[in-house]
Structures are given as C-alpha cells and as structure tokens.
Enzyme design. Structure first.
Site, PDB file in Angstrom:
ATOM      1  N   ARG A  64       0.856  -1.196   0.000  1.00 28.10           N
ATOM      2  CA  ARG A  64       0.000   0.000   0.000  1.00 28.10           C
ATOM      3  C   ARG A  64       0.884   1.235   0.000  1.00 28.10           C
ATOM      4  NH1 ARG A  64      -3.041  -3.930   2.662  1.00 28.10           N
ATOM      5  NH2 ARG A  64      -4.746  -4.517   1.269  1.00 28.10           N
TER       6      ARG A  64
ATOM      7  N   ASP B 126       0.328  -7.124  -2.888  1.00 30.23           N
ATOM      8  CA  ASP B 126      -1.091  -6.881  -2.629  1.00 30.23           C
ATOM      9  C   ASP B 126      -1.681  -6.234  -3.877  1.00 30.23           C
ATOM     10  OD1 ASP B 126      -3.635  -6.422  -1.221  1.00 30.23           O
ATOM     11  OD2 ASP B 126      -2.451  -6.788   0.576  1.00 30.23           O
TER      12      ASP B 126
ATOM     13  N   HIS C  74      -6.248 -10.614  -3.221  1.00 36.01           N
ATOM     14  CA  HIS C  74      -5.278  -9.507  -3.123  1.00 36.01           C
ATOM     15  C   HIS C  74      -4.214  -9.632  -4.208  1.00 36.01           C
ATOM     16  CE1 HIS C  74      -6.896  -7.543   0.402  1.00 36.01           C
ATOM     17  NE2 HIS C  74      -6.970  -8.691   1.049  1.00 36.01           N
TER      18      HIS C  74
ATOM     19  N   ASP D 169      -6.130 -14.566   2.725  1.00 29.99           N
ATOM     20  CA  ASP D 169      -7.223 -13.807   3.335  1.00 29.99           C
ATOM     21  C   ASP D 169      -8.094 -13.152   2.275  1.00 29.99           C
ATOM     22  OD1 ASP D 169      -4.949 -12.215   2.704  1.00 29.99           O
ATOM     23  OD2 ASP D 169      -5.843 -10.530   3.781  1.00 29.99           O
ATOM     24  N   GLU D 170      -9.311 -12.875   2.660  1.00 29.57           N
ATOM     25  CA  GLU D 170     -10.215 -11.990   1.928  1.00 29.57           C
ATOM     26  C   GLU D 170     -10.238 -12.270   0.424  1.00 29.57           C
ATOM     27  OE1 GLU D 170     -10.227  -8.048   4.662  1.00 29.57           O
ATOM     28  OE2 GLU D 170      -8.517  -8.203   3.319  1.00 29.57           O
TER      29      GLU D 170
ATOM     30  N   TRP E 214      -6.321 -13.779  12.648  1.00 25.37           N
ATOM     31  CA  TRP E 214      -6.463 -12.309  12.658  1.00 25.37           C
ATOM     32  C   TRP E 214      -7.892 -11.860  12.893  1.00 25.37           C
ATOM     33  CZ3 TRP E 214      -8.898  -8.995   8.966  1.00 25.37           C
ATOM     34  CH2 TRP E 214      -9.427  -9.644   7.840  1.00 25.37           C
TER      35      TRP E 214
ATOM     36  N   TYR F  41      -3.707  -4.916  15.660  1.00 28.06           N
ATOM     37  CA  TYR F  41      -3.699  -4.149  14.419  1.00 28.06           C
ATOM     38  C   TYR F  41      -3.226  -2.727  14.704  1.00 28.06           C
ATOM     39  CZ  TYR F  41      -5.106  -7.555  11.009  1.00 28.06           C
ATOM     40  OH  TYR F  41      -5.086  -8.617  10.141  1.00 28.06           O
TER      41      TYR F  41
ATOM     42  N   ASP G   3      -2.566  -0.524  12.740  1.00 29.59           N
ATOM     43  CA  ASP G   3      -3.092   0.530  11.862  1.00 29.59           C
ATOM     44  C   ASP G   3      -4.327   1.192  12.493  1.00 29.59           C
ATOM     45  OD1 ASP G   3      -4.470  -1.900  11.493  1.00 29.59           O
ATOM     46  OD2 ASP G   3      -4.959  -1.471   9.398  1.00 29.59           O
TER      47      ASP G   3
ATOM     48  N   TRP H 241      -0.432  -2.476   8.666  1.00 27.96           N
ATOM     49  CA  TRP H 241      -0.972  -2.207   7.332  1.00 27.96           C
ATOM     50  C   TRP H 241      -0.796  -0.725   7.039  1.00 27.96           C
ATOM     51  CZ3 TRP H 241      -1.810  -6.621   4.978  1.00 27.96           C
ATOM     52  CH2 TRP H 241      -2.161  -7.739   5.734  1.00 27.96           C
ATOM     53  N   THR H 242      -0.519  -0.404   5.771  1.00 23.09           N
ATOM     54  CA  THR H 242      -0.052   0.964   5.527  1.00 23.09           C
ATOM     55  C   THR H 242      -0.902   1.766   4.548  1.00 23.09           C
ATOM     56  OG1 THR H 242       1.479   0.147   3.842  1.00 23.09           O
ATOM     57  CG2 THR H 242       2.340   0.366   6.079  1.00 23.09           C
TER      58      THR H 242
HETATM   59  C1  ACM Z   1      -5.883  -9.087   6.909  1.00 19.71           C
HETATM   60  O1  ACM Z   1      -5.932  -8.146   7.721  1.00 19.71           O
HETATM   61  N1  ACM Z   1      -6.557  -9.032   5.774  1.00 19.71           N
HETATM   62  C2  ACM Z   1      -5.097 -10.264   7.169  1.00 19.71           C
END
Ligand code: ACM
Ligand code: ZN
Length: 763
Positions: free
Chosen positions: A167, A196, A269, A331-332, A398, A423, A425, A473-474
């Site tokens: 990011r 990502d 991602h 993830d996601e 997570w 987290y 962030d 996370w940035t």
């Molecule tokens: C995550 O925060 N998507 C691992």
C-alpha cells in the site's frame, strides 16, 4: 509495643513498594525479564573497555552491537577472544545449559564488569540488547551501568512484527531501521507483506512484467476509503526491492536473529499481478493496479498456468528467504468470479469439491505441496481454514481468536494476531489531531492486556500457540516516520506480551519504564507517539443538570490543565480537579502537564448539548462488547463519534438493530429528532436498512413520526433528521434496522453487518 510493631510494618511496607518502584526506574527494561535481582553499585565502562568473547563465533554478536554503538554513540568497543573476562570488560559466552527457549540468557553487572551468558548465540544477543537498554541515552554521559543479576527467557518462540510495503513502499534503509526497532524489543520475526492489490514489491527474474507493471499504480485514493466524494491523486506511485536488496535485508535481519517471513498473497489480493498477467484471472481482464483500498473481486483463477506462475514465483522466493516458513496470504478472497467461471466450476466438479470454499482449499493445498517439495512450510491467514485446512499449515489468526482456537484444536501451529489487540493501523489515541488511520481503537494499555493463549485451549493445545504478531498495514501510513508513530510504543507493549511471562506483566510498572524508553527513543531520533499521555474524558448525567464531564489521565503522573474558550492550555491554565458541569454546548481543551511543562497532546472536544443529552436511555439490544464503551449513555452524551471512527463514542451492533428509548424526564416540546449513523463498508459497517422515530407520553404507547429507508441516506450529512410539527412528548424511541448479511462483492461478504450509532438528537 503493638504500636511500634505496626509502625515498623508500615515503614517496611512503604519501603517495599518504594523499592519496587525504584527497581523499575533503575532498570527500565522492556520487555521485563523473567527474574531481576538488583545489586548494589554500578560499573563505569571506559571507552577502552572490550568485548571479551569466549569463542570466536560469538564475535559476530559484538560486531552488530558495535554497529549500533558507532551509529548512536560514536564509538565501538574492541573485541578479543579469551576465556577470561578481566576487569572492566563485557564478557560474552555461550552456555547451552541455561534453561529456557532459544534466546535465554543471564546478565550480570557488578563493580568488576559485565558478563553475558546465552544458551545460544541468540541468547548472547538478547543479553546484549538488555545491556544496551541499561546504557545512558546520551552521547556525553559516562557509561555507568547499574549492577544487576538477570535470568531471562522468552515466553514465545514467535515474536513477530509485520510491515505492509504494498500500500506504501518503504526504502531498504527504513526496512533496516524497522528491524532495529524489532531487535531492541527482542522481536524475532519480520513478516514482510510484499504483494497486494496496490503493488508488487519483490523482483522476480522470470516475470519482468511484475517489475514493469505490477509495481506501479497510477494514482492513490485521497483521504479515507469511506470518505465521499471519492478522490484520487494522479501521482504514479510504486517501487520494488531487487533480489540483491532482498538478500541484503535478509542478511541484515539474520545477523540480528530476526527471521524474515515473506508473504506472497494468493488467491486474493492479486490485482497488481493480474494487471500484468490478466491471463491468470477468471475473466481475462484487462485490469489496472489498485488505486484504492479494500477487497477486489478479481483474484487468481485456479488454472494450470496460474499454478505454474505461482510455483515459479515461489521458487525464486524460497531461494531468497532461508527461513522455514513462506506466507501465502489466503485472506479476503471473494468468490464472485469463481462462481461464474466455467473453468472454476468444472474444476469443482472434476475434483469433487463441495463449493468455492473447498476450491480455495484445493488451491492452498496445492501450493502447500509445492512448498513442501522446497523444504518449506506454509503459513496463512485464518481464512485458509475455510473449506478445510492444508495438512501442515500454520495459521495466523487475525479475525479474532476463533481461527487460532480451531486450528490449535486440530493440532496445527498458530500465531495469534487478532485485530482487536494486534492491528497497529488502528487509532491509538482519541485525539482528533491524530493522523488519519483506518479506524478502530487500540490504545497502548489494550495491547498490553493482550493474552495470546485463550482459555478455550488446554493441555497440548496450548503448545500450538507459537506466539504473537502485530500487523502494520499501511493504507494510511505513507512513510517511515508515520510507521514509527504507529508502532512505538505499542510494540513495546507487545514485546512484553511476547517475551515476558504473563505473571510478570504489570501495566503501571511498564509505563514507568516507558518513560525511560521515550528518552532512549528520542535519543535515537524516533518518531514515537505521545498518546500514553492523552487526557481522557468521560461524560455522566449531570448531578444537577445537563452533563458532567470528567477528565482523567491514565498516566499516573502530572496534572491536567484545561480551558473552555477554545484556546490551547498552557502552564497557567486551570488545573482540573472536579467534573465540569454543562447544560449548554461547551468546548473543553485539555492536556497533561508536569508542572507547567506540557507532556502530551492537546485534546479538544466539543460537547453538543440537546434536549436528550444527559437524560435516561434504555436499549433493547446490547451493543457488541468491543464497541460498547459508555453503554447506551454514549448515544446521549453530547459527543459525536470521531470520523474516521476510532472505536470511541460509537456503539457497534453486529447483526443487530438499534432500539433505544430516551426518557426526557418530563413532557417536552420537540421540533425535530435525529440519529447519527456510520457507513464504512471497508470495516463491514453499513448504513441501516431503515430508521424510524416514535413518540410517547407514557413510555408504553408509541406513535411514529418519521422514517427513512437506508438507500435514501445521504453520506455527506452528519445525521438523519426527522422534522415534526411542534409536538409534546416525554419519551422518544429511535429504531435503526441492521443492514443484515453483507452482500457478495463487498468486504466481509457473508458476515453480519455492523451498525454503528454515535448520537441521538432531540431538539
Ligand atoms: C488481513 O488483515 N486481511 C489479514
Ligand atoms: Zn476461474
């Protein structure tokens, strides 16, 4: 006689508590060691002191420490090999008999010098890190080290910090500096989130388009992901690490006993890859590298050419990173494309899979088999549990603890990194001047209270918890300075969770030591956060009228000064002593002071008083325990929740409706009412389906006087207003219907929506 014994006892107890305090001032170590015995006196190390290493292999530990000393103090100690310490020196030796995990050590400082014995080279290194924390944070002060005897061993074998370089991209120099921060706090895994949607950041020789296309995006979202209207800059942004740079970082970390854990995201991602290689998608594209945040629907299609690509990429990655683990993300991953892709659907049939979740498992298992052929083990985010876990996978939990609990019960290793504690962030301060962050609220003391082993695990299962990690996370963290602001001092708290035995943790003592670390971090030129000195405000129903505003500093020392005219408090401003009563809107500006010197940030808060403020409220449904601070009263405390939301002053309902009745105390003339709700789909927070307001004289029979459908909500308006012709009522009922299950294509699809409400208004 009795009195004398009592007096003696009292003096003795005072002495005990004073000495506990002294110990933490005299030895400001973070993480706190297993056992520490204060000794009388100190030793002064001359610049001519030497590292005496018992064996030549230990000298590399001294070399690394000398690099630190040279950079920050401007000198080094000479190193010689000998079995005898000699006076005034720092003696380093390995003794495998020292009990504990790898990294255990003993450190003795007495008036003759310093002795560090590690159970391994890592142990020697950690002993040296402890020693460095005992040095004065000053170039000019004599190197006096307090005498002490320490026995120390880490609680967990995995003590991780993550950094998202997709990011935002951080140069190698900063990555090394980040590793230095890990090392100071005895963290031993650096999770490098290299790929990502918004950028691919590692050179892969076989696929030059990853460097030419995937590493760059044409613009970046301005402001918060949920802000309206959406805005973008047009700056081409990106970069990547060459393989030489990767090797340099890996070697730098290894010399500091830090293992680098690379993450290559799949199957989701992956947009940056698909921009260069659209043939690896279900639709064929075209795609562009992500310019905004969140989750994208286009993901890797599990076809043979995708596996061939990923295996070739992972082959190069496996060569570059000597550690045991490779992180494959997981993830996601939205399943939208897979559901309508002919290849995906025929693969599901051919392999006898139940659904797209099992297709994801098929994907991950194939990748695991490949990694195993390269003598690597796979680690992934907890979604890899869905559709069945790969045989040897390690899980990073997570989305709370549950994934970790499930995996541990199945006999898999686990790293705990739940959002609510890990987290970084999230906001760490409720100060509205805090730099933009993703949302959420994770203050220092909450990190400190993190317990990585849930009660649900027993016996052998407990051993499955390898340790902990915090994630950086940035999306909203553009540069190294801001990374430091987000991770320091929260990483200090995490280090104690990761290293110190749980029985030794004491937040007040930690904060006492932290004062010295701020001096050290300042000496090292670090941009640490001052949030620990924040003034906190709490609102209660007014004892006489309106509301009472209580100011409090969780930091034990100093006094709070404040103003009510909007000006910044200074050394002459009023000192807070009793709650401030308000029956009209008021602005309070406050800060923590040490005498007349301001220690922390200035907090300014508007309390907006309306006819409901400070009255009585009842809720039908309980808010979620993570977002219920202040209970129902939060909705009538005069404080509007901050945007982006930071967990404060918002009530969160997961999958549930808001139904609240406010008792105004007596029949009251009303001209309008309002509800303030939040929309932040990236955080699974959705506008309600529908809202309605009712009035009543008796609190039993209510009549509606207005409603609004969710799709009519205007995100640019602060709250939804229900105007009425002047009416009189004593009770007002507010209803907001939860949006329900999150639809496909949105972040968190399939999970219950969150409903966030911060304030109810009666005018
Ligand atoms: C995550 O925060 N998507 C691992
Ligand atoms: Zn497909």
């Amino acid at each position: 006689m009795f009195l004398r014994i009592l007096l003696f006892l009292l003096v003795y107890l005072l002495h005990l508590s004073a000495s506990a305090q002294d110990v933490h001032q005299r030895y400001p170590l973070i993480p706190w060691p297993d056992s520490l015995r204060p000794l009388q006196g100190s030793v002064r190390l001359e610049r001519s002191a030497k590292f005496i290493v018992a064996h030549d292999s230990i000298s590399q530990e001294a070399v690394v420490v000398n690099e630190y000393l040279l950079a920050n103090y401007g000198f080094t100690f000479q190193t010689t090999v000998s079995k005898r310490a000699g006076d005034g020196n720092i003696f380093l030796t390995v003794d495998p008999a020292i009990p504990g995990h790898t990294g255990a050590y003993q450190l003795t400082v007495n008036n003759r010098g310093v002795i560090i014995k590690g159970n391994s080279l890592a142990g020697v290194f950690y002993g040296l890190q402890t020693f460095l924390q005992l040095l004065p944070p000053s170039k000019s002060a004599p190197l006096d080290v307090q005498a002490v005897e320490i026995f120390d061993s880490p609680r967990f074998v995995y003590r991780g910090m993550h950094l998202d370089v997709s990011r935002h991209f951080f140069p190698v120099a900063f990555v090394k500096r980040y590793i230095d921060h890990l090392v100071r706090y005895k963290m031993n895994y650096f999770h490098w989130h290299l790929t990502d949607d918004q950028g691919w950041r590692i050179e892969i020789k076989r696929y030059p388009e990853l460097q030419r296309v995937s590493a760059w995006r044409n613009g970046t979202r301005i402001g918060h992901y949920s802000s309206v209207p959406e805005a973008y800059d047009t700056i081409r942004y990106g970069g990547y690490y060459t393989q030489d740079e990767v090797k340099e970082v890996v070697a730098y970390a290894a010399r500091r006993h830090v293992t680098v854990l690379p993450e290559i995201e799949m199957p989701g991602h992956a947009l940056a890859v698909l921009a260069a290689y659209p043939n690896l998608s279900c639709t064929g594209g075209p795609f562009t590298v992500g310019r905004t945040w969140g989750v994208f629907q286009d993901v890797f299609c599990p076809k043979e050419e995708t596996f061939e690509f990923l295996e070739n990429v992972l082959s190069e990655v496996c060569e570059l990173f000597p550690g045991t683990y490779i992180h494959i993300g997981g993830d996601e991953c939205p399943k939208d494309r897979w559901k309508v892709c002919t290849h995906c659907q025929s693969l599901i049939k051919k392999e006898g899979l139940k659904d797209e979740h099992e297709l994801q498992s098929y994907f991950i298992r194939r990748i695991e088999r490949f990694l195993n052929t390269r003598n690597k083990r796979m680690i992934g985010w907890d979604e890899i549990l869905e559709g069945g876990l790969a045989p040897d996978a390690t899980v990073m939990s997570w989305r709370g603890y549950q994934g970790g609990i499930d995996a541990a019960k199945m006999g898999h290793d686990v790293v705990m990194t739940p959002t609510s504690y890990c987290y970084f962030d999230y906001y760490q301060s409720r100060n509205p001047q805090e730099p933009l962050a993703i949302g959420g609220f994770l203050p220092l003391d909450k990190v400190y209270r993190f317990e990585p082993v849930p009660d649900a695990l027993v016996g052998e299962e407990v051993q499955r918890i390898l340790g902990v990690q915090a994630n950086m996370w940035t999306e909203y963290v553009p540069d190294g300075k801001q990374v430091e602001h987000m991770v320091l001092p929260r990483m200090c708290a995490l280090s104690e969770v990761a290293w110190s035995s749980s029985g030794k943790r004491n937040y007040d003592q930690f904060v006492e030591r932290l004062g010295s670390h701020f001096k050290l971090l300042g000496f090292l030129g670090t941009n640490y956060s001052l949030a620990v000195f924040d003034v906190e405000a709490a609102v209660y129903p007014g004892t006489t009228k309106g509301i009472d505003i209580h100011l409090n500093s969780p930091y034990k020392y100093g006094s709070i000064r404040y103003t009510t005219n909007g000006s910044r408090p200074d050394g002459n401003s009023k000192i807070y002593s009793t709650p401030i009563n308000a029956d009209q809107s008021i602005v309070i500006t406050s800060a923590l002071f040490d005498g007349s010197e301001r220690k922390g940030n200035v907090l300014q808060q508007l309390y907006k008083v309306n006819q409901a403020t400070g009255k009585t409220i009842t809720l039908t449904n309980k808010p979620h325990e993570e977002y219920c601070r202040g209970g129902g009263f939060t909705l009538i405390n005069g404080v509007y929740g901050a945007l982006p939301w930071n967990g404060a002053d918002w009530l969160g309902f997961q999958g549930q409706d808001l139904e609240a009745v406010v008792d105004l105390g007596k029949p009251t003339t009303i001209i309008r009412a309002g509800i303030d709700v939040l929309n932040d789909e990236g955080s699974w927070i959705h506008y309600p389906k529908r809202m309605e307001v009712f009035l009543s004289d008796d609190g039993i029979t209510f009549t509606s006087f207005g409603n609004v459908e969710g799709d009519k909500l205007d995100a640019s308006k602060r709250y939804v207003i229900f105007p009425v012709d002047k009416v009189k009522a004593r009770y007002v009922k507010f209803v907001a219907e939860n949006a329900g299950i999150i639809p496909d294509g949105k972040p968190g699809a399939g999970n219950p929506s969150w409903l966030f409400v911060d304030e109810l208004v009666v005018e």
